[in-house]
Design a protein around this motif. Structure first.
Motif, PDB file in Angstrom:
ATOM      1  N   LYS E  43     -62.885  33.453 -17.068  1.00 48.27           N
ATOM      2  CA  LYS E  43     -62.035  32.452 -15.990  1.00 48.27           C
ATOM      3  C   LYS E  43     -60.898  33.286 -15.630  1.00 48.27           C
ATOM      4  O   LYS E  43     -60.804  33.595 -14.541  1.00 48.27           O
ATOM      5  N   THR E  44     -60.176  33.269 -17.612  1.00 49.12           N
ATOM      6  CA  THR E  44     -59.686  34.196 -16.826  1.00 49.12           C
ATOM      7  C   THR E  44     -59.383  35.734 -16.444  1.00 49.12           C
ATOM      8  O   THR E  44     -57.793  35.551 -15.580  1.00 49.12           O
ATOM      9  N   THR E  45     -60.535  35.748 -16.732  1.00 52.85           N
ATOM     10  CA  THR E  45     -60.716  37.790 -16.936  1.00 52.85           C
ATOM     11  C   THR E  45     -60.239  37.291 -14.638  1.00 52.85           C
ATOM     12  O   THR E  45     -59.927  38.939 -14.297  1.00 52.85           O
ATOM     13  N   PHE E 173     -53.021  29.761 -11.955  1.00 54.54           N
ATOM     14  CA  PHE E 173     -52.357  28.893 -13.155  1.00 54.54           C
ATOM     15  C   PHE E 173     -53.691  29.548 -13.988  1.00 54.54           C
ATOM     16  O   PHE E 173     -55.222  28.252 -14.414  1.00 54.54           O
ATOM     17  N   ASP E 174     -53.091  29.535 -15.607  1.00 54.19           N
ATOM     18  CA  ASP E 174     -54.644  29.964 -16.628  1.00 54.19           C
ATOM     19  C   ASP E 174     -54.272  29.120 -17.487  1.00 54.19           C
ATOM     20  O   ASP E 174     -53.228  29.749 -18.007  1.00 54.19           O
ATOM     21  N   GLU E 175     -54.784  28.075 -17.913  1.00 52.76           N
ATOM     22  CA  GLU E 175     -54.595  26.836 -18.718  1.00 52.76           C
ATOM     23  C   GLU E 175     -52.923  26.805 -19.076  1.00 52.76           C
ATOM     24  O   GLU E 175     -52.624  26.655 -20.548  1.00 52.76           O
ATOM     25  N   VAL E 176     -52.365  26.361 -18.002  1.00 49.29           N
ATOM     26  CA  VAL E 176     -50.917  26.148 -18.615  1.00 49.29           C
ATOM     27  C   VAL E 176     -50.587  25.300 -19.878  1.00 49.29           C
ATOM     28  O   VAL E 176     -49.719  25.092 -19.838  1.00 49.29           O
TER      29      VAL E 176
HETATM   30 MG   LIG Z   1     -59.261  32.579 -20.673  1.00 47.73          MG
END
Ligand SMILES: [Mg+2]
Ligand SMILES: Nc1ncnc2c1ncn2[C@@H]1O[C@H](COP(=O)(O)OP(=O)(O)OP(=O)(O)O)[C@@H](O)[C@H]1O
Ligand SMILES: Nc1ncnc2c1ncn2[C@@H]1O[C@H](COP(=O)(O)OP(=O)(O)OP(=O)(O)O)[C@@H](O)[C@H]1O
Ligand SMILES: [Mg+2]
Lengths: 256, 222, 222, 258, 258
Positions: E43-45, E173-176
């Motif tokens: 996901k982050t990627t 937004f990455d796991e903010v």
């Molecule tokens: Mg991640």
């Protein structure tokens, strides 16, 4: 470099390398440099039309490199005229001559009177300065390299003698005498003159490219000697004008 | 001025002898610096404020004054106070003393960088102070100390030419003496510089490898 | 002691020379530190490699050897430097190599995330360094720069060996003129200590100023 | 049941900040206690005092009817000597938020070394016990791993095993899952649930996981500003908190779930 | 509606590890997307590729119908130049898990500086805009605070305002909230909920908070091992996941709650 002297006249001063070697040189508390050698140079240069002499105090061993690198215009203070040195630099006629001396423990326990005495007893050690003529005298007379410990400055040499690190301290007679007087240690004594070595003579030294400058300097120095002014300058420092007048540069370095 | 191989060949044997002295001074000096440094670190961490402060100021004095002057002092003044040292011994003592004030910081930082949680974990398992030090703290503190200690070894190696000022004939002085009696400067000085590079670049590389190797292991006590 | 007092003019002169030499070479070293340190991040390998060669050369050889080389050998090769200038360059170039590592390390110590945040906001490389990385890296550099400043002060003593009339050189003159040993050395050590302590005070002050109100912990490095 | 821990009028300050104010509480032997409350309310401080990692400013703490921070010398109470503290520490084990395993030792060495050094158990016996405990926390296959080769949850389970190996009468757990990735929380909590059910060791746990507190505890203490606001069985505290402040706190924390 | 983002057969590996495998997906302009899935699923990627923080190994990514990682030179597709990347980055803003505010700047300077440097807005205009945005995220009174003087939740809200100030068409937004204390999570999520409702910016958010994903998203993508397992409106995915794997994942994550 034919015009070195002209340049100096124009700028009004010459820089001269002086080692920290009483009584050849004498540095005052405010940094003013006098002493026999710089005073002679001052008088000569004045005659040549260069009114001011800026003295640059350097280590004894640094005088020749400073000259070669043209960091200074000339060098003077106990720089003896020796053939080896004449390969790199040129000299004026002798200006300050004197006998050699040793300093030893009082009573001279090893009976050292000459360099040969040191060579004969391999247990003895001596100290003198790096690149000084005394080192050459010693080596020429059979003293082993291992017996010689060079000092960085004469008082350090005397310290080594006081502390028993060495048995003999060798330097020019007047330098040694001056130092012993200042140290004022009843446990030391002066051996002077040292037999079997020539009277040493120092001169002002120049870059080998400055022959014309040197020749002009010689001419002015000769005038100074003749007029008697020369003797007036050096005798208060303990040097003998008479001894100087008897020798020529060619006696040490023919053709330099 | 022209480079002369003749001169270079002439001076090399004398420099080789000097190199032996240089190496001797470096290693004995380093051992002394490590031992004294550990002592200073322990004194500095002492609970007694007087001891710790005195240690601090003595270290700072040594650290804030030039090694060259300290060497003069050790060689020329100490004998008047009754301590007689050969030039090499005075040089080694000077190097060791001067750099012990640096290594002591390595020791101290190494111990203090062990996370606080490790002291607490040891305490909660009821370890004695000695056991905490011996089995928990030192095993973690020592590996990260190795690279900086190795770096100081290299630094000390580079400082050895200062010993020439107190008549030790090490690598640099050997070349310098030759220069002074033969009035040749280019070759001896260049060779000395080259010698130092030849030794210190590979050692710096090794020190860097050590640093990689002993980098704190990840995980554990985050 | 009276004898020494007589020499106070040249001691003062020596102190001034030492301070001048320290300040001027600090300035040279600072510029070099940033130029060489930042070159290590260059996109061009030629720039990076030149920086590494510079670093290894000046860090790998002794300062005293570098000074002798500059003072005695360079003129033979046609480069004439006044002694003070030779001293400033030698000290400045030498310390600059250590300083460049400080700059590099401090910039690298800024978390990767800050690079990424700057990229995400579309900063150019120059803007990233100028507005994001350096402002965070400089406070980290200051304490280490403070330590290097002390090293520099001590290094200037070595300049006495190339006949710069600094404090140590003046002490030698006094020794020869008076045949005293203890007193000149003690006096100059105290002077060095005082100058060094002032430098420490100044760096601490700057460090405090620069970190005031910000959550940047300035660590003393080893 | 008998009191195994007693706080008598305990106060504790850090500089100006008073963290515990005349705290009185006690714990029965074998009780499983959950300490909950807002951040900064002093929960960790209580555990650290019991583990002798912090001193107290006034009052008394008793463990097994013996003074923890004091000792009796000719009828006088004087501050405890290191020797007394070491004796008292034998009763207590603690597991930290940050695990604090020894990074230079493998999982099994972490469990063996304290037994050998402190309890002076023979190495083979200590190994056997360590293996049993690793199996208990589900890590029989990781004994040769170093901490950095283990996930956070696995490290925390090793830390629990290490504390258990010392056979303490009282076990303290301080937010043992708060440094873990969300996926790893359950595996550690399950180990604690299992321990709560099977062992009769007295256990105090500080936690922010209310579901876990409910399963784990016989009794829940709600703290605020260094004082006990409410205390009771979990059903009561979570379903019908008497105090307004407890209600607020629970709403805030569980709010999202319901 | 038109496609604003498109992944065409995108693959991405770190060394041996293939993180994305021939991924195809697209996002409509204005869509609010939630990416969910187990740890390590990539996901982050995906977000980092869109922000040009990671390169791809094969395939194409298009943003506003322009190649992101490539550019056209005389009909050939060549790797993108730094200049092209800077142009493409103008479309995208990102908020990180660890906030990544600039610690040497105050809250308002953090928002002003990029506007002045990158968008070349005048300082006074940038200040006005920064004040508006700080008010939007409820921090009008904190403008002179440095990041370390703010709570995690407040820092994250400043980071959101900073990204918004650049007027990106796409926000990532990455796991903010995953680096925040539990008490602070809601304040940030509320800001995001509000943004989702009021703004027509395209938004992609990676989250572990299922309740939030439900409120926030028009569409949920469930990832596993670098591939899309299931995609659909939140009601569908959370109530009636079609795939066994989605069900398992949701049970694991929400399990405790229900
Ligand atoms: Mg991640
Ligand atoms: N070593 C210390 N020095 C100064 N203050 C401290 C120290 N340790 C804790 N405190 C303060 O004491 C108060 C209570 O801390 P404690 O850690 O016991 O709270 P807590 O209930 O465990 O909170 P949390 O849920 O955040 O862990 C806090 O305000 C904390 O900042
Ligand atoms: N820089 C990197 N080098 C090597 N591997 C990496 C790197 N970044 C990520 N990975 C690996 O790629 C995989 C996918 O990572 P990614 O961060 O995209 O997952 P994620 O779905 O965001 O997971 P999480 O929910 O844990 O954040 C993981 O296995 C991760 O370990
Ligand atoms: Mg706590």
């Amino acid at each position: 470099y034919a015009g070195t002297l002209d340049d100096l006249r124009e700028q009004g001063y010459a820089t001269v390398a002086v080692a920290n070697e009483p009584p050849y040189s004498d540095i005052k508390g405010d940094g003013y440099v006098t002493g026999a050698a710089p005073d002679v140079a001052r008088a000569v240069m004045a005659k040549l039309g260069v009114p001011e002499l800026k003295a640059k105090v350097v280590g004894y061993g640094s005088m020749i490199p400073a000259l070669l690198a043209r960091r200074v215009d000339m060098a003077t203070s106990g720089l003896y005229i020796k053939p080896k040195r004449c390969e790199s630099i040129i000299y004026s006629e002798p200006d300050l001559c004197g006998a050699e001396a040793f300093a030893v423990a009082v009573g001279n326990p090893h009976k050292v009177k000459t360099y040969e005495d040191i060579a004969a007893n391999p247990d003895l050690t001596m100290t003198t300065c790096a690149g000084c003529v005394e080192e050459a005298y010693a080596l020429e007379r059979g003293v082993k390299k291992e017996q010689i410990k060079v000092f960085t400055d004469p008082p350090s040499g005397i310290k080594m003698l006081q502390q028993g690190r060495v048995d003999v301290f060798a330097l020019s007679g007047l330098g040694t005498a001056d130092l012993l007087k200042k140290t004022n240690d009843p446990n030391l004594e002066l051996v002077m003159p040292v037999k079997g070595v020539p009277i040493g003579c120092a001169g002002a030294a120049f870059n080998p490219d400055d022959k014309e400058f040197r020749d002009a300097y010689d001419a002015a120095l000769a005038e100074l000697k003749e007029s008697g002014e020369f003797a007036k300058i050096i005798e208060p420092y303990g040097f003998s004008a008479e001894a100087t007048l008897e020798v020529k540069r060619d006696d040490f370095c023919p053709g330099n | 001025m022209e480079w002369s191989w003749q001169v270079a060949l002439d001076v090399l044997p004398q420099m080789a002898q000097g190199l032996v002295i240089t190496i001797e001074a470096t290693f004995i000096g380093a051992i002394l610096a490590y031992a004294l440094g550990l002592m200073l670190a322990i004194l500095r961490m002492s609970k007694s404020r007087a001891i710790s402060l005195t240690t601090y100021w003595v270290s700072e004095f040594i650290r804030r004054t030039p090694l060259l002057v300290q060497l003069y002092f050790l060689f020329y003044v100490l004998p008047d106070l009754g301590l007689f040292l050969s030039p090499l011994a005075a040089g080694i003592l000077g190097l060791g003393l001067h750099f012990s004030t640096y290594t002591s910081e390595v020791f101290r930082a190494g111990i203090e960088n062990v996370p606080h949680g490790q002291w607490e974990a040891a305490k909660s398992l009821n370890y004695k102070p000695y056991q905490t030090m011996r089995y928990v703290i030192l095993p973690q503190a020592i590996p990260p100390m190795i690279p900086p200690l190795a770096n100081y070894l290299i630094t000390m190696f580079k400082e050895t030419p200062l010993l020439s000022a107190i008549t030790v004939v090490e690598l640099f002085n050997a070349a310098n003496i030759y220069s002074n009696s033969h009035y040749k400067y280019l070759e001896p000085m260049t060779l000395v510089g080259a010698f130092f590079l030849i030794v210190s670049i590979p050692s710096a590389y090794i020190a860097m490898r050590l640093e990689k190797k002993y980098q704190r292991r990840g995980g554990g006590s985050v | 002691m009276d004898q020494i007092l007589e020499y106070s003019p040249i001691l003062i002169e020596g102190t001034i020379t030492t301070i001048e030499l320290t300040v001027a070479s600090a300035f040279v070293a600072l510029i070099i530190s940033f130029v060489v340190g930042l070159s290590r991040f260059s996109r061009f390998s030629a720039v990076r490699i030149s920086a590494i060669i510079y670093l290894e050369f000046f860090r790998g050889t002794s300062a005293i050897v570098q000074m002798f080389f500059m003072f005695y050998v360079l003129p033979l090769l046609g480069v004439h430097l006044a002694p003070l200038l030779a001293g400033i360059i030698a000290c400045g170039f030498n310390l600059g190599s250590y300083g460049s590592e400080v700059v590099r390390g401090a910039v690298q110590s800024v978390p990767r995330a800050q690079h990424e945040a700057a990229t995400a906001l579309n900063y150019t490389t120059y803007q990233k360094f100028r507005y994001v990385l350096l402002p965070q890296a400089i406070p980290v550099m200051i304490p280490t720069f403070g330590n290097l400043l002390i090293e520099l002060l001590k290094l200037t003593a070595v300049a006495s060996l190339i006949t710069i009339s600094d404090l140590t050189f003046m002490a030698q003159i006094i020794r020869v003129q008076t045949a005293l040993t203890l007193e000149p050395f003690v006096i100059i050590m105290v002077i060095y200590f005082i100058i060094a302590s002032c430098l420490v005070g100044i760096t601490d002050f700057i460090a405090k100023k620069i970190t005031k109100g910000r959550n940047i912990t300035v660590r003393k490095e080893i | 049941m008998s009191k195994i821990i007693e706080f008598q009028n305990v106060s504790k300050s850090y500089g100006q900040l008073q963290v515990l104010k005349n705290l009185n509480m006690h714990v029965e032997a074998g009780e499983k206690l959950a300490l909950i409350g807002p951040s900064g309310s002093g929960k960790t401080t209580i555990l650290r005092i019991l583990m002798t990692l912090e001193t107290i400013n006034s009052g008394h703490v008793l463990v097994e009817d013996d003074y923890l921070w004091h000792q009796r010398v000719n009828d006088d109470l004087v501050p405890a000597s290191e020797k007394h503290l070491r004796k008292m520490r034998q009763n207590v084990g603690m597991v930290f938020q940050q695990f604090n395993l020894f990074p230079h030792l493998t999982a099994i060495e972490n469990i063996v070394q304290p037994q050998v050094l402190i309890k002076e158990v023979d190495k083979p016996d200590a190994m056997n016990k360590a293996r049993e405990l690793l199996a208990l926390v589900g890590l029989e296959d990781k004994e040769q791993h170093y901490p950095h080769q283990l996930s956070g949850g696995q490290q925390q389970r090793v830390a629990i095993a290490r504390a258990l190996a010392m056979d303490p009468k009282i076990m303290l757990f301080d937010e043992v899952t708060s440094a873990l990735d969300p996926e790893l929380v359950e595996e550690v909590l399950n180990v604690l649930r299992m321990l709560a059910e099977t062992s009769d060791t007295t256990m105090l746990t500080v936690t922010h996981e209310m579901n876990f507190a409910r399963d784990f505890a016989d009794r829940v203490l709600f703290f605020e500003k260094g004082q006990i606001v409410e205390s009771g069985p979990p059903e009561e505290i979570f379903k019908n908190p008497k105090e307004e402040r407890t209600r607020n706190f629970l709403r805030q924390i569980i709010g999202e779930l319901s």
